[in-house]
Enzyme design. Structure first.
Site: not given
Ligand code: PGA
Length: 244
Positions: A11, A166
């Site tokens: 991210k 997701e």
């Molecule tokens: P997270 O994010 O593992 O921090 O929940 C997963 C993603 O958004 O790809």
């Protein structure tokens, strides 16, 4: 046998010094594996750093977004050809954060997937329902609609996709789908991919995957690995997930 992948989604995190340490720790800790691919998807400015740090290693790298157009007046955007120019091989498309904050539509996500496929890169197509959608009982409708948009536009190349389920309510919340909840949705996605003639497309699970829950999720029949956000920023955690 289906491919197994564990992909880190950094991210909008990291800086040169942080990334250098993380990438070095991953290179040091990861054993080349015939069955499993490990990859990190990094912010645009650090593509070159990832490319250099991972050269000659068994770890792949990619981007987190792409523009659908080949070039032109799109200030601030990056094309598939530009990513390919760095040697980029995979791109996350349709992440829920982009659908939510940047208002990306199913059609735009399908066009981005097409741009990746045309460039010879793998789009990691994210699908997933919000909490409201889950509670209203429309989870399957939502994920099938999101997947079908991409399939309809890329019929002859569905086999080159990677799909990531997701659930939006599980991303960054510490609230993971149970293995059974995830498997139920993965089975629906698998059916659609089978109907499109591409049953072997890897389907990853993402949403608060951690070192201590990865093994039970990955043990499910239709879960072929994970898309990992927060836990991919710590080498020990990410490597533990990748070997789970
Ligand atoms: P997270 O994010 O593992 O921090 O929940 C997963 C993603 O958004 O790809």
């Amino acid at each position: 046998m289906r491919r197994r992948l564990v992909i880190g989604n950094w991210k909008m995190n990291g800086d040169s010094a942080f990334n250098a340490r993380l990438l070095a720790d991953l290179v040091h800790g990861w054993q080349r594996s015939a069955e499993r691919t490990l990859a990190v998807c990094v912010p645009y400015p650090y593509l070159g750093q990832a490319q250099a740090a991972l050269a000659g290693s068994a770890i792949a790298w990619g981007a987190q977004n792409v523009h659908a157009a080949p070039s032109g007046a799109f200030t601030g955007e990056v094309s598939a050809a530009m990513l390919l120019d760095f040697g980029c091989r995979m791109v996350i498309v349709g992440h829920s954060e982009r659908r939510q904050h940047c208002h990306e539509t199913d059609d735009e996500v399908a066009a981005k997937a097409e741009a990746c496929l045309e460039a010879g890169m793998t789009p990691i197509v994210c699908v997933g329902e919000t909490l409201d959608e889950r509670e209203s009982g429309v989870t399957q409708d939502v994920v099938v609609r999101q997947l079908e948009a991409v399939v309809a536009r890329n019929r002859s190349r569905v086999g080159d996709l990677v799909v990531a389920y997701e659930p939006v309510w599980a991303i960054g919340t510490g609230r993971t789908a149970t293995p059974a909840q995830a498997q139920q949705v993965h089975a629906v996605l698998r059916d659609r991919l089978r109907a499109a003639g591409s049953e072997a497309v890897p389907i990853l699970y993402g949403g608060s995957v951690k070192a201590d829950n990865a093994a039970t999720l990955f043990a499910e029949k239709d879960i072929d690995g994970g898309l990992i956000g927060g836990a991919s920023l710590k080498a020990t955690d990410f490597l533990a997930i990748a070997t789970a």
